[in-house]
Enzyme design. Sequence first.
Site, PDB file in Angstrom:
ATOM      1  N   LEU A  38     -19.565 -25.893  23.589  1.00 25.87           N
ATOM      2  CA  LEU A  38     -18.123 -26.171  23.705  1.00 25.87           C
ATOM      3  C   LEU A  38     -17.293 -24.898  23.923  1.00 25.87           C
ATOM      4  CD1 LEU A  38     -17.659 -29.096  21.115  1.00 25.87           C
ATOM      5  CD2 LEU A  38     -18.187 -29.214  23.557  1.00 25.87           C
ATOM      6  N   SER A 129     -25.552 -21.371  42.815  1.00 25.54           N
ATOM      7  CA  SER A 129     -24.237 -21.285  43.459  1.00 25.54           C
ATOM      8  C   SER A 129     -24.368 -20.658  44.839  1.00 25.54           C
ATOM      9  CB  SER A 129     -23.345 -20.397  42.593  1.00 25.54           C
ATOM     10  OG  SER A 129     -22.161 -20.072  43.267  1.00 25.54           O
ATOM     11  N   TYR A 153     -21.993 -12.265  38.450  1.00 25.83           N
ATOM     12  CA  TYR A 153     -22.189 -13.716  38.335  1.00 25.83           C
ATOM     13  C   TYR A 153     -23.214 -14.189  39.366  1.00 25.83           C
ATOM     14  CZ  TYR A 153     -21.443 -18.653  39.192  1.00 25.83           C
ATOM     15  OH  TYR A 153     -21.654 -19.997  39.406  1.00 25.83           O
ATOM     16  N   LYS A 157     -27.269 -15.667  38.902  1.00 23.26           N
ATOM     17  CA  LYS A 157     -27.844 -16.911  39.449  1.00 23.26           C
ATOM     18  C   LYS A 157     -29.069 -16.583  40.304  1.00 23.26           C
ATOM     19  CE  LYS A 157     -24.910 -19.948  37.805  1.00 23.26           C
ATOM     20  NZ  LYS A 157     -25.338 -20.970  36.840  1.00 23.26           N
ATOM     21  N   PRO A 297      -9.074  -9.624  47.234  1.00 21.08           N
ATOM     22  CA  PRO A 297     -10.250  -8.761  47.379  1.00 21.08           C
ATOM     23  C   PRO A 297     -11.538  -9.543  47.119  1.00 21.08           C
ATOM     24  CG  PRO A 297      -8.595  -7.692  45.989  1.00 21.08           C
ATOM     25  CD  PRO A 297      -8.106  -9.092  46.253  1.00 21.08           C
TER      26      PRO A 297
END
Length: 341
Positions: A38, A129, A153, A157, A297
């Site tokens: 959560l 992604s 990020y 992945k 950017p």
Amino acid sequence: MSPKSQRVLVTGGAGYIGSHTLPELMMAGHEVHVIDDLSNGHGVALERCRQIVGRDFGFSEADIRDAARVSEVIRAFGPDVVIHFAGLKSPSESIEKPDLYREVNVIGSLRLLDAMRAGGCQRLVFSSSAAVYGPPDFLPISEDHPRRPTTPYGASKAEVEDILVQEAAKDTTLTCAILRYFNPVGAHASGLIGEHPQDIPTNLVPYIVDVARGRLPRLNVFGDDYGTPDGTGVRDYIHVTDLARAHVAALDWTAGATGAREFNLGAGEGTSVRDLIRTFETATGRDIPFVVAPRRPGDVASSYADPGRAERELKWKAELTLTDMCRSAWAWGARNPEGYA
Ligand code: NAD
Ligand code: WQD
């Protein structure tokens, strides 16, 4: 329809994409259990999923990095397959907190994979992604496009993808569907679940919804001098319900396949910022005032998927339109001005 009812453990099920996937899984006849800490998900979203389907399901509030707790949930629930949404998703935040992104997204996935396999579960559907690709060399982007993520990020992945490919090569009983989402938008047709707004949204559609309800004065269009038909950025928007249904298809795929395989999930169509504004205005009858601002950017001019592999192998394709995406995002936003708060 799914071949047979499966027991599906859904990590991150209280989040945006996870919550939209729960009703689709249950309506396809599957049993679900959710793990979510959560940190960015909402208990109310789970309640509303129960309301949509009229059925209960289990929920464990837990961090995927807590190996003992996750093992306990897996032992008790006995999943046939895991859909792993849980993770951190902001490319800009990941630049400030690269260690946190590696810890949650990479180490968290590794711990989950260990716990699954120790519990006898060998099938995984993983949320990756389009951020793994980085600036495109060619369009539409197919799964064999080189991966050059530009943020921690995207790199997190890509690292999980590599681990899954390596592990599945070593262990032929492991099957992983690696799903690379493009730009998920919109909300459930019921208007009961949707994307919970951050203070000031950074993504285009939630920002437009806030302009439509008068919370923000106007949209800043980040650049109109790209080499695209109208000069604004082009993306592949996919309705979150289509995306949710792709997970049901991927789950079926893992029942009959071996190895790790990547699938692009997008509509396969490029939509510009100007197209999106126009469609939103027509679909909802709201005016979206905008000004042209400097480029943001890190943005690329265009990014859209070749979703052909998903169509051929998962037997899935996006069906809902840009109008459906805009209308549902607005229906949710207008009905729930504070999101789940
Ligand atoms: P979200 O933040 O709404 O959902 C993620 C959920 O995971 C949240 O409910 C959060 O509480 C939970 N969570 C986070 N860290 C956790 C942890 N350590 N342990 C347990 N639960 C944890 O995000 P979303 O938009 O639903 O995205 C789901 C997945 O899809 C993510 O992995 C994201 O990277 C990926 N993805 C999202 C998009 C997008 O635009 N939304 C695009 C491509 C890929
Ligand atoms: C879309 C277009 C902007 C806001 C992001 C992540 C990506 C993935 C999906 C997780 C671009 C323009 C936006 C605004 C604008 N998430 N825009 N004004 O950047 O394509 O993708 O979400 O995996 O990793 O980077 O999506 O919605 O932010 O932008 O003009 O206020 O809208 O320049 O052309 P993006 P977005």
